[in-house]
Design a protein around this motif. Structure first.
Motif, PDB file in Angstrom:
ATOM      1  N   GLY A   1     -17.945  77.600  44.868  1.00 40.25           N
ATOM      2  CA  GLY A   1     -16.436  76.936  44.929  1.00 40.25           C
ATOM      3  C   GLY A   1     -15.978  76.209  43.599  1.00 40.25           C
ATOM      4  N   ILE A   2     -16.331  76.747  42.864  1.00 42.98           N
ATOM      5  CA  ILE A   2     -16.363  76.981  41.184  1.00 42.98           C
ATOM      6  C   ILE A   2     -15.393  77.485  40.459  1.00 42.98           C
ATOM      7  N   HIS A   3     -14.025  76.533  39.978  1.00 36.40           N
ATOM      8  CA  HIS A   3     -12.850  77.898  39.934  1.00 36.40           C
ATOM      9  C   HIS A   3     -13.053  77.933  38.174  1.00 36.40           C
ATOM     10  N   LEU A   4     -13.119  78.731  37.192  1.00 39.36           N
ATOM     11  CA  LEU A   4     -13.816  78.733  35.824  1.00 39.36           C
ATOM     12  C   LEU A   4     -12.622  78.757  35.326  1.00 39.36           C
ATOM     13  N   TYR A   5     -11.561  77.987  34.852  1.00 39.32           N
ATOM     14  CA  TYR A   5     -10.515  78.199  33.319  1.00 39.32           C
ATOM     15  C   TYR A   5     -11.013  77.763  32.085  1.00 39.32           C
ATOM     16  N   CYS A   6     -10.340  78.694  31.176  1.00 37.25           N
ATOM     17  CA  CYS A   6     -10.282  78.465  29.957  1.00 37.25           C
ATOM     18  C   CYS A   6      -8.997  78.293  29.127  1.00 37.25           C
ATOM     19  N   LYS A   7      -8.532  76.948  28.723  1.00 39.05           N
ATOM     20  CA  LYS A   7      -7.377  76.943  28.462  1.00 39.05           C
ATOM     21  C   LYS A   7      -6.585  76.284  29.427  1.00 39.05           C
ATOM     22  N   ARG A   8      -6.589  76.351  30.330  1.00 38.60           N
ATOM     23  CA  ARG A   8      -5.522  76.314  31.468  1.00 38.60           C
ATOM     24  C   ARG A   8      -5.486  77.770  32.062  1.00 38.60           C
ATOM     25  N   VAL A   9      -6.177  78.488  30.801  1.00 41.63           N
ATOM     26  CA  VAL A   9      -5.869  80.011  32.007  1.00 41.63           C
ATOM     27  C   VAL A   9      -7.151  80.199  33.198  1.00 41.63           C
ATOM     28  N   PHE A  10      -7.064  81.099  33.758  1.00 45.37           N
ATOM     29  CA  PHE A  10      -7.794  81.146  35.471  1.00 45.37           C
ATOM     30  C   PHE A  10      -8.383  82.342  34.825  1.00 45.37           C
ATOM     31  N   ILE A  11     -10.037  82.261  35.187  1.00 49.51           N
ATOM     32  CA  ILE A  11     -10.286  83.341  34.801  1.00 49.51           C
ATOM     33  C   ILE A  11     -11.085  83.636  36.011  1.00 49.51           C
ATOM     34  N   MET A  12     -11.852  82.396  37.046  1.00 50.22           N
ATOM     35  CA  MET A  12     -12.453  83.668  38.169  1.00 50.22           C
ATOM     36  C   MET A  12     -12.525  82.511  39.814  1.00 50.22           C
ATOM     37  N   ASP A  13     -12.511  82.613  40.574  1.00 53.38           N
ATOM     38  CA  ASP A  13     -12.973  81.747  41.506  1.00 53.38           C
ATOM     39  C   ASP A  13     -13.959  81.421  42.355  1.00 53.38           C
ATOM     40  N   ASP A  14     -14.624  82.207  41.716  1.00 49.86           N
ATOM     41  CA  ASP A  14     -16.538  82.384  42.229  1.00 49.86           C
ATOM     42  C   ASP A  14     -17.574  82.259  41.154  1.00 49.86           C
ATOM     43  N   CYS A  15     -17.755  81.278  40.484  1.00 51.91           N
ATOM     44  CA  CYS A  15     -18.192  81.406  39.105  1.00 51.91           C
ATOM     45  C   CYS A  15     -19.690  80.533  39.347  1.00 51.91           C
ATOM     46  N   GLU A  16     -20.695  81.533  40.081  1.00 56.28           N
ATOM     47  CA  GLU A  16     -21.950  81.169  40.536  1.00 56.28           C
ATOM     48  C   GLU A  16     -22.421  80.279  39.239  1.00 56.28           C
ATOM     49  N   ASP A  17     -22.631  81.424  38.024  1.00 57.38           N
ATOM     50  CA  ASP A  17     -22.873  80.662  37.434  1.00 57.38           C
ATOM     51  C   ASP A  17     -22.979  79.593  36.170  1.00 57.38           C
ATOM     52  N   LEU A  18     -22.225  78.748  37.389  1.00 59.00           N
ATOM     53  CA  LEU A  18     -21.908  77.219  36.701  1.00 59.00           C
ATOM     54  C   LEU A  18     -22.407  76.382  37.206  1.00 59.00           C
ATOM     55  N   MET A  19     -23.140  77.016  38.945  1.00 61.60           N
ATOM     56  CA  MET A  19     -23.742  75.806  39.804  1.00 61.60           C
ATOM     57  C   MET A  19     -24.937  76.334  40.304  1.00 61.60           C
ATOM     58  N   PRO A  20     -26.369  76.215  40.479  1.00 60.45           N
ATOM     59  CA  PRO A  20     -27.039  76.454  41.064  1.00 60.45           C
ATOM     60  C   PRO A  20     -26.931  76.703  42.815  1.00 60.45           C
ATOM     61  N   GLU A  21     -28.148  77.922  43.196  1.00 59.30           N
ATOM     62  CA  GLU A  21     -26.938  78.100  44.402  1.00 59.30           C
ATOM     63  C   GLU A  21     -27.588  77.184  45.595  1.00 59.30           C
ATOM     64  N   TYR A  22     -28.275  75.921  45.281  1.00 60.96           N
ATOM     65  CA  TYR A  22     -28.393  74.877  45.720  1.00 60.96           C
ATOM     66  C   TYR A  22     -27.538  73.657  46.109  1.00 60.96           C
ATOM     67  N   LEU A  23     -26.782  73.864  45.242  1.00 61.86           N
ATOM     68  CA  LEU A  23     -25.475  73.324  44.584  1.00 61.86           C
ATOM     69  C   LEU A  23     -23.617  73.908  45.535  1.00 61.86           C
ATOM     70  N   ARG A  24     -24.280  75.028  46.158  1.00 66.27           N
ATOM     71  CA  ARG A  24     -22.584  76.036  46.290  1.00 66.27           C
ATOM     72  C   ARG A  24     -22.025  75.391  46.950  1.00 66.27           C
ATOM     73  N   PHE A  25     -22.330  74.507  47.630  1.00 68.53           N
ATOM     74  CA  PHE A  25     -20.942  73.760  48.618  1.00 68.53           C
ATOM     75  C   PHE A  25     -20.066  72.412  47.777  1.00 68.53           C
ATOM     76  N   VAL A  26     -20.815  72.355  46.236  1.00 64.48           N
ATOM     77  CA  VAL A  26     -19.025  71.950  45.475  1.00 64.48           C
ATOM     78  C   VAL A  26     -18.352  72.387  44.798  1.00 64.48           C
ATOM     79  N   LYS A  27     -17.335  71.764  45.027  1.00 67.75           N
ATOM     80  CA  LYS A  27     -15.587  72.669  45.005  1.00 67.75           C
ATOM     81  C   LYS A  27     -15.474  71.886  43.756  1.00 67.75           C
ATOM     82  N   GLY A  28     -14.378  72.697  43.246  1.00 69.05           N
ATOM     83  CA  GLY A  28     -13.509  71.911  42.038  1.00 69.05           C
ATOM     84  C   GLY A  28     -13.258  72.793  40.801  1.00 69.05           C
ATOM     85  N   VAL A  29     -13.366  72.414  39.661  1.00 69.47           N
ATOM     86  CA  VAL A  29     -12.826  73.027  38.673  1.00 69.47           C
ATOM     87  C   VAL A  29     -13.481  72.860  36.690  1.00 69.47           C
ATOM     88  N   VAL A  30     -13.768  73.847  36.584  1.00 73.21           N
ATOM     89  CA  VAL A  30     -14.535  73.722  35.152  1.00 73.21           C
ATOM     90  C   VAL A  30     -13.359  74.358  34.000  1.00 73.21           C
TER      91      VAL A  30
END
Length: 641
Positions: free
Chosen positions: A318-347
């Motif tokens: 559930g993590i959306h990755l942005y760079c300077k408010r520019v959208f990069i991807m909406d399914d960034c598995e690398d930002l959150m471990p599998e056991y926290l996959r329920f977390v939603k939000g923006v980085v």
């Protein structure tokens, strides 16, 4: 692609869904606009990501927007985006078959609501958001052209179980959806009214990153030089005129760039709904700007309810990755471990390389650093939740959180602090390992646990009788993942975790005199049951029951064997130890028969019966239920006689 118009039928479950949407009553009709705007925003996001590797795909159309066009005369509503568009095959897959993996689960969840009203939180959550448009529309037409394609596609449906699809022409890329609105009742909102639309966009889509625009009619003063005047120079006629202007309806404020104190709870709820498609408000959020060698901002939400696909391995993170408010991807598995996959939000990480590919991103040191810090802050967030609030969270996500104990060695101890279990003393309430240790008996050295899939069966297991007699508390581990937790979490606070069904619990010494008395019988039973068991021995676990099955320290547990077999995996045949209660009156009577005639055939029946009783007590299946029933019936008849 074929130029002919083709008619196709929806799948059976989709027809059921459409019938429900068309014929049911709804208290939140406006959710259709939220879903269509969200889909349009996603289409632009995907196009922007594609431009990282194909910058020329945009052409001259570089100003992204979502345009709404209501028509009160024709009673139509149009929503248009200049996003990535769809090919013929993508329309067939994404629109024609509707959320292949989610539809069945959606229907099941719908049935569980026991209501004829479609709960708004179900829309979007199961990938059926587009079809919510049939709440307000008699007919839907989609005209779409994929970026880089020459031909467009037209899709039409009346929501009657079929749809048509054909090749079409469209000058620009993107998608236009036209709704032919249903005739509304007097008490229903007019979705062609400007202020109705404004309110819906403000409430549900204000944080969408792209301008949501609409042509509006306004009174504008007529310039002085264009006004009609009489001979005395006085103005005659109208001083204002009607003009059509395009206005932006949403603020497009990146909520995560604002300070924590500047964002209200209501704004958090609406933004969470936008990124998660979850109608329920979040349980809590983490909003933090990280500063140091690198700077980045995170706005993460903990859902209050688990999604239907929580345990689906194909479910998106559930993590959306942005760079300077520019959208990069909406399914960034690398930002959150599998056991926290329920977390939603923006980085939002300004120092990321915008041209980075998904593969390179996985090796990016900054991403690993962000992940480590986010996990640390989430642990702190969980730890600081109020007891009641944390237990609500754990009810929903505890089974997933515990996966980390087995997969994340670095954070195993922190995760152990966060785990909760039901116990033989907790009366259905959650107990932490810290609380368990604090409540241990003075002479108790180990933390005892038992695994299985039925909480009632675990609580009443014969394996726990002696432990209960000594007033020792036992952890009741009823989640499948607990088997892996027990393998990885071998100790806590200097206390070993010990399975109640394996090895010598060291609770009591065996009465050697009685052991000698039953030695011959036990050897005989072992011979009779040699294909099923590895050993027969006096039990130090039992106080009331006559028999139970246990394992040696390194044997696979009965529950683990059951899990592996259920998943289709081959498991080695693990013979168990049959433990018999020498203090049970039945054993004295069976031993009497043995001493009188060791070859008595009834001993075979009693040996089989003891094994079956032990198997049933741990929730297993006996091989011959019919024969077991006959033996029990005969014993009952003899006892009553």
């Amino acid at each position: 692609m074929t130029p002919q118009k083709e008619t196709h039928a929806f799948k059976t479950e989709v027809q059921q869904l459409l019938k429900l949407i068309v014929n049911s009553l709804y208290s939140n009709q406006e959710i259709f606009l939220r879903e269509l705007i969200s889909n349009a925003s996603d289409a632009i996001d995907r196009l922007k990501f594609k431009t990282q590797t194909e910058p020329d795909i945009l052409g001259d159309d570089t100003d992204f927007r979502i345009k709404l066009t209501p028509d009160g005369i024709k009673q139509t509503f149009e929503i248009e985006d200049n996003g990535i568009g769809m090919t013929y095959e993508e329309v067939m897959e994404n629109i024609g078959t509707i959320a292949q993996s989610g539809t069945a689960a959606f229907m099941e969840a719908l049935e569980n609501t026991n209501s004829d009203t479609l709960a708004p939180e179900l829309i979007g959550q199961f990938g059926v958001g587009f079809y919510s448009a049939f709440i307000v529309a008699d007919k839907i037409t989609i005209l779409t052209k994929a970026a880089g394609d020459d031909k467009a596609v037209r899709w039409e449906s009346f929501g009657d179980g079929t749809y048509t699809i054909e090749e079409a022409d469209k000058e620009t890329r993107g998608t236009t959806i036209t709704l032919e609105l249903k005739k509304r009742a007097d008490d229903e909102p007019d979705f062609t009214d400007e202020w109705v639309i404004r309110n819906i966009v403000k409430q549900h889509s204000d944080f969408v990153s792209y301008p949501i625009v609409m042509d509006v009619e306004r009174d504008e003063p007529i310039p002085e030089g264009e006004q009609l005047k009489d001979k005395d120079g006085k103005t005659v006629g109208e001083t204002t005129r009607k003009v059509i202007k395009e206005e932006t309806l949403n603020s497009m404020k990146a909520i995560w760039t604002r300070g924590q104190d500047e964002v209200s709870e209501k704004e958090h709820e609406e933004f969470y709904r936008h990124i998660s498609h979850d109608w329920n408000p979040p349980l809590t959020q983490l909003h933090k700007k990280f500063e140091g060698t690198t700077e980045y901002t995170a706005l993460l939400y903990i859902p209050s309810k688990a999604p239907f696909d929580l345990f689906n391995p194909e479910a998106k993170h559930g993590i959306h990755l942005y760079c300077k408010r520019v959208f990069i991807m909406d399914d960034c598995e690398d930002l959150m471990p599998e056991y926290l996959r329920f977390v939603k939000g923006v980085v939002d990480a300004p120092d990321l390389n915008l041209n980075v590919s998904r593969e390179i991103l996985q090796q990016d040191r900054l991403v690993k650093n962000i992940r480590r810090n986010l996990v640390k802050k989430l642990f702190e967030l969980f730890k600081n939740l109020e007891k009641e609030e944390y237990e609500k969270f754990y009810e929903e996500f505890g089974a997933v959180l515990k996966i980390g104990i087995h997969t994340d060695f670095e954070n195993k101890d922190k995760l152990a602090e966060l785990t909760r279990f039901k116990t033989t003393k907790s009366d259905g309430k959650w107990v932490s390992l810290k609380e368990y240790v604090e409540n241990m008996q003075p002479d108790q050295k180990d933390i005892y646990f038992i695994t299985g899939d039925n909480m009632a069966a675990l609580l009443n297991s014969p394996l726990l009788e002696q432990l209960k007699a000594k007033d020792y508390e036992v952890l009741l581990m009823s989640d499948p993942v607990d088997e892996w937790v027990a393998q990885s979490l071998t100790e806590y606070d200097g206390k070993s975790l010990k399975s109640a069904e394996k090895g010598d619990l060291g609770l009591d010494e065996v009465d050697e005199g009685k052991k000698d008395k039953y030695d011959g019988l036990f050897k005989q039973i072992r011979v009779i049951l040699e294909e099923k068991i590895k050993e027969v021995k006096p039990s130090t676990r039992l106080t009331d029951s006559v028999a139970c099955l246990s394992g040696e320290d390194h044997d696979m547990s009965a529950y683990m064997e059951k899990i592996l077999k259920a998943s289709g995996q081959q498991t080695p045949d693990t013979k168990r130890v049959l433990e018999l209660n020498m203090d049970h009156p039945v054993m004295d009577k069976i031993n009497g028969i043995f001493e009188k005639d060791a070859a008595d055939p009834v001993l075979k029946d009693y040996a089989g019966l003891l094994f079956d009783l032990a198997t049933i007590s741990e929730g297993g299946k006996i091989e011959d239920p019919g024969n077991f029933t006959k033996r029990v019936g005969a014993l009952m008849a003899d006892a009553i006689a």
